[in-house]
Scaffold this motif. Structure first.
Motif, PDB file in Angstrom:
ATOM      1  N   THR A 168       0.861  -1.176   0.000  1.00 19.81           N
ATOM      2  CA  THR A 168       0.000   0.000   0.000  1.00 19.81           C
ATOM      3  C   THR A 168       0.898   1.227   0.000  1.00 19.81           C
ATOM      4  O   THR A 168       2.062   1.147   0.396  1.00 19.81           O
ATOM      5  N   PRO A 169       0.401   2.386  -0.431  1.00 21.76           N
ATOM      6  CA  PRO A 169       1.227   3.601  -0.357  1.00 21.76           C
ATOM      7  C   PRO A 169       1.587   3.896   1.109  1.00 21.76           C
ATOM      8  O   PRO A 169       0.732   3.839   1.994  1.00 21.76           O
ATOM      9  N   LEU A 170       2.860   4.192   1.337  1.00 20.31           N
ATOM     10  CA  LEU A 170       3.346   4.439   2.686  1.00 20.31           C
ATOM     11  C   LEU A 170       4.379   5.548   2.670  1.00 20.31           C
ATOM     12  O   LEU A 170       4.987   5.836   1.638  1.00 20.31           O
ATOM     13  N   LEU A 171       4.597   6.128   3.841  1.00 21.10           N
ATOM     14  CA  LEU A 171       5.659   7.094   4.050  1.00 21.10           C
ATOM     15  C   LEU A 171       6.396   6.734   5.329  1.00 21.10           C
ATOM     16  O   LEU A 171       5.769   6.478   6.360  1.00 21.10           O
ATOM     17  N   GLY A 172       7.729   6.681   5.257  1.00 23.40           N
ATOM     18  CA  GLY A 172       8.564   6.483   6.433  1.00 23.40           C
ATOM     19  C   GLY A 172       9.850   7.255   6.261  1.00 23.40           C
ATOM     20  O   GLY A 172      10.534   7.105   5.242  1.00 23.40           O
ATOM     21  N   ALA A 173      10.197   8.116   7.230  1.00 27.65           N
ATOM     22  CA  ALA A 173      11.393   8.942   7.097  1.00 27.65           C
ATOM     23  C   ALA A 173      11.926   9.328   8.464  1.00 27.65           C
ATOM     24  O   ALA A 173      11.162   9.492   9.426  1.00 27.65           O
ATOM     25  N   GLU A 174      13.240   9.464   8.544  1.00 29.60           N
ATOM     26  CA  GLU A 174      13.888  10.070   9.703  1.00 29.60           C
ATOM     27  C   GLU A 174      14.202  11.517   9.351  1.00 29.60           C
ATOM     28  O   GLU A 174      14.750  11.796   8.281  1.00 29.60           O
ATOM     29  N   VAL A 175      13.851  12.445  10.264  1.00 33.70           N
ATOM     30  CA  VAL A 175      14.114  13.862  10.043  1.00 33.70           C
ATOM     31  C   VAL A 175      14.834  14.410  11.273  1.00 33.70           C
ATOM     32  O   VAL A 175      14.347  14.257  12.407  1.00 33.70           O
ATOM     33  N   VAL A 176      15.977  15.023  11.045  1.00 31.71           N
ATOM     34  CA  VAL A 176      16.783  15.619  12.117  1.00 31.71           C
ATOM     35  C   VAL A 176      16.794  17.121  11.924  1.00 31.71           C
ATOM     36  O   VAL A 176      17.080  17.622  10.820  1.00 31.71           O
ATOM     37  N   LEU A 177      16.467  17.857  13.006  1.00 35.51           N
ATOM     38  CA  LEU A 177      16.375  19.318  12.937  1.00 35.51           C
ATOM     39  C   LEU A 177      17.348  19.952  13.923  1.00 35.51           C
ATOM     40  O   LEU A 177      17.419  19.542  15.090  1.00 35.51           O
ATOM     41  N   ASP A 178      18.084  20.948  13.446  1.00 36.30           N
ATOM     42  CA  ASP A 178      18.927  21.731  14.329  1.00 36.30           C
ATOM     43  C   ASP A 178      18.064  22.581  15.264  1.00 36.30           C
ATOM     44  O   ASP A 178      16.862  22.775  14.994  1.00 36.30           O
ATOM     45  N   PRO A 179      18.631  23.117  16.348  1.00 32.44           N
ATOM     46  CA  PRO A 179      17.844  23.976  17.247  1.00 32.44           C
ATOM     47  C   PRO A 179      17.143  25.102  16.487  1.00 32.44           C
ATOM     48  O   PRO A 179      17.764  25.825  15.705  1.00 32.44           O
ATOM     49  N   GLY A 180      15.827  25.199  16.685  1.00 25.81           N
ATOM     50  CA  GLY A 180      15.028  26.247  16.067  1.00 25.81           C
ATOM     51  C   GLY A 180      14.661  26.023  14.621  1.00 25.81           C
ATOM     52  O   GLY A 180      13.904  26.817  14.044  1.00 25.81           O
ATOM     53  N   ALA A 181      15.165  24.963  13.995  1.00 25.19           N
ATOM     54  CA  ALA A 181      14.867  24.714  12.581  1.00 25.19           C
ATOM     55  C   ALA A 181      13.429  24.214  12.424  1.00 25.19           C
ATOM     56  O   ALA A 181      12.821  23.678  13.353  1.00 25.19           O
ATOM     57  N   SER A 182      12.900  24.365  11.212  1.00 24.60           N
ATOM     58  CA  SER A 182      11.534  23.921  10.942  1.00 24.60           C
ATOM     59  C   SER A 182      11.429  23.414   9.513  1.00 24.60           C
ATOM     60  O   SER A 182      12.230  23.776   8.643  1.00 24.60           O
ATOM     61  N   VAL A 183      10.437  22.571   9.280  1.00 26.95           N
ATOM     62  CA  VAL A 183      10.193  22.035   7.951  1.00 26.95           C
ATOM     63  C   VAL A 183       8.731  21.644   7.837  1.00 26.95           C
ATOM     64  O   VAL A 183       8.105  21.249   8.829  1.00 26.95           O
ATOM     65  N   THR A 184       8.161  21.796   6.648  1.00 28.13           N
ATOM     66  CA  THR A 184       6.788  21.388   6.386  1.00 28.13           C
ATOM     67  C   THR A 184       6.799  20.061   5.636  1.00 28.13           C
ATOM     68  O   THR A 184       7.542  19.888   4.660  1.00 28.13           O
ATOM     69  N   LEU A 185       5.997  19.103   6.093  1.00 32.45           N
ATOM     70  CA  LEU A 185       5.925  17.775   5.490  1.00 32.45           C
ATOM     71  C   LEU A 185       5.031  17.842   4.260  1.00 32.45           C
ATOM     72  O   LEU A 185       3.822  18.045   4.370  1.00 32.45           O
ATOM     73  N   ASP A 186       5.632  17.664   3.082  1.00 36.33           N
ATOM     74  CA  ASP A 186       4.893  17.796   1.830  1.00 36.33           C
ATOM     75  C   ASP A 186       4.302  16.466   1.396  1.00 36.33           C
ATOM     76  O   ASP A 186       4.492  16.020   0.262  1.00 36.33           O
ATOM     77  N   SER A 187       3.584  15.825   2.299  1.00 31.36           N
ATOM     78  CA  SER A 187       2.991  14.516   2.008  1.00 31.36           C
ATOM     79  C   SER A 187       1.692  14.682   1.234  1.00 31.36           C
ATOM     80  O   SER A 187       1.082  15.760   1.248  1.00 31.36           O
ATOM     81  N   PRO A 188       1.229  13.631   0.538  1.00 33.13           N
ATOM     82  CA  PRO A 188      -0.030  13.728  -0.203  1.00 33.13           C
ATOM     83  C   PRO A 188      -1.210  14.084   0.702  1.00 33.13           C
ATOM     84  O   PRO A 188      -1.255  13.716   1.875  1.00 33.13           O
ATOM     85  N   GLU A 189      -2.178  14.780   0.133  1.00 32.31           N
ATOM     86  CA  GLU A 189      -3.331  15.243   0.910  1.00 32.31           C
ATOM     87  C   GLU A 189      -4.168  14.085   1.456  1.00 32.31           C
ATOM     88  O   GLU A 189      -4.870  14.246   2.451  1.00 32.31           O
ATOM     89  N   ASP A 190      -4.116  12.910   0.790  1.00 29.70           N
ATOM     90  CA  ASP A 190      -4.939  11.794   1.253  1.00 29.70           C
ATOM     91  C   ASP A 190      -4.205  10.910   2.256  1.00 29.70           C
ATOM     92  O   ASP A 190      -4.673   9.824   2.597  1.00 29.70           O
ATOM     93  N   PHE A 191      -3.049  11.351   2.752  1.00 36.06           N
ATOM     94  CA  PHE A 191      -2.307  10.613   3.777  1.00 36.06           C
ATOM     95  C   PHE A 191      -2.660  11.138   5.164  1.00 36.06           C
ATOM     96  O   PHE A 191      -2.749  12.354   5.371  1.00 36.06           O
ATOM     97  N   GLU A 192      -2.852  10.221   6.129  1.00 34.53           N
ATOM     98  CA  GLU A 192      -2.754  10.613   7.528  1.00 34.53           C
ATOM     99  C   GLU A 192      -1.274  10.519   7.885  1.00 34.53           C
ATOM    100  O   GLU A 192      -0.583   9.593   7.444  1.00 34.53           O
ATOM    101  N   VAL A 193      -0.784  11.490   8.651  1.00 28.87           N
ATOM    102  CA  VAL A 193       0.652  11.634   8.854  1.00 28.87           C
ATOM    103  C   VAL A 193       0.950  11.759  10.345  1.00 28.87           C
ATOM    104  O   VAL A 193       0.339  12.573  11.043  1.00 28.87           O
ATOM    105  N   ALA A 194       1.903  10.946  10.807  1.00 24.36           N
ATOM    106  CA  ALA A 194       2.264  10.940  12.227  1.00 24.36           C
ATOM    107  C   ALA A 194       3.737  11.280  12.392  1.00 24.36           C
ATOM    108  O   ALA A 194       4.565  10.998  11.515  1.00 24.36           O
TER     109      ALA A 194
END
Length: 314
Positions: A168-194
């Motif tokens: 099935t379509p899936l998403l799995g990723a490790e994301v590391v952020l420096d202090p104060g950094a930010s990022v927006t998860l550009d996942s498909p609109e039909d995904f529930e994202v945790a």
């Protein structure tokens, strides 16, 4: 405001007699899945000299796929296909159980600290009786924003795609952020994202998380961007997602089926050393305590199917 469901972990033993303790957020009473992800164990950092590390004797699976991802340490994987592989940080191992497989997991002798996640995926009805398989992949590290590094081990995110095959379509990723950094998860609109917080401090879709929390944003409640913002100490998170998994399953021990009788048949065949799950060659326990893990006794009631919102935790 975006609706965020936060699942807090519970501690459970993993393995046989010399079990290590893990923090489990899925399955939970209030939720069974994120996409088709049906099981999330988060462990470490454990000092192997103190805890004994991981020594999970041969045990069976069916109706699911396992995904192993490490932050520190190494785990030797052996399975009844004849696979012998070492799981290392930044490398993903995906084992599709299909109709049945057995495997063992041991931290290597060179491992001093063990830290990672063990994940399961429920296979849809069309794929759950497929032949077992094993895949290994080393995803590249990408930088989707200033002070952010990501490795996509399943699916696609930030323009990076994993070739690992999933039912099935899936998403799995490790994301590391420096202090104060930010990022927006550009996942498909039909995904529930945790987002699972591994270390540091983070806010996801406006909610502050504690280490070990799994925060889920469902389809239909994504009214603001899925932004991950690190606090003063930075953060490391695991991102999981997929379209809502609408099938009902019976989850018990290491089996995912569709009925009580299917699970009983799997339990009986494993304990009878039948041929369905095969034999794991080369496993040597670190003590004389166990060479395999027998399936426990079933409860005295019929197991009931569970859907996305869950039923009794098993």
């Amino acid at each position: 405001m975006t609706g965020v469901q936060v699942l807090t972990p519970r501690e459970v033993p993993l393995g046989g007699l010399r079990a290590m303790t893990v923090r489990r957020t899925l399955p939970a009473r209030e939720r069974s899945f994120v996409g088709a992800w049906c099981f999330v164990d988060h462990y470490g950092p454990d000092e192997v000299a103190t805890t004994g590390g991981m020594d999970v004797a041969p045990h069976p699976h069916c109706g699911l796929a396992t995904v192993s991802w490490l932050f520190m340490g190494e785990i030797e994987h052996r399975d009844s296909l004849g696979t012998q592989a070492v799981v290392r940080p930044g490398e993903v191992n995906l084992m599709t159980a299909g109709r049945g497989i057995a495997h063992s997991e041991q931290s290597t002798d060179s491992t001093s600290v063990l830290h990672g996640v063990q994940l399961w995926v429920a296979l849809p009805d069309a794929a759950r009786d497929a032949a077992p398989a094993f895949e290994h992949h080393v995803p590249p590290v990408v930088s989707p924003a200033a002070g952010v590094r990501a490795a996509v081990f399943v699916g696609s995110l930030f323009g990076s795609h994993s070739p690992v095959a999933t039912a099935t379509p899936l998403l799995g990723a490790e994301v590391v952020l420096d202090p104060g950094a930010s990022v927006t998860l550009d996942s498909p609109e039909d995904f529930e994202v945790a987002v699972l917080l591994d270390t540091g401090t983070v806010t996801y879709a406006g909610r502050e998380l504690a280490v070990g929390d799994l925060a889920v944003v469902e389809v239909g409640t994504r009214h603001t961007p899925l932004e991950v913002v690190a606090g003063e100490s930075g953060a490391r998170v695991v991102v999981l997602g997929g379209p809502p998994f609408e099938e009902e399953v019976v989850m018990w021990w290491n089996f995912v089926g569709r009925s009580h009788d299917e699970v009983v048949a799997a339990q009986e065949e494993w304990n009878a050393h039948g041929g369905r799950f095969g034999y794991v060659a080369g496993y040597v326990p670190r003590s004389d305590e166990h060479w395999w893990i027998p399936a426990p006794d079933l409860p005295g009631v019929r197991l009931r199917p569970r859907g996305r919102l869950g039923r009794a935790v098993t």
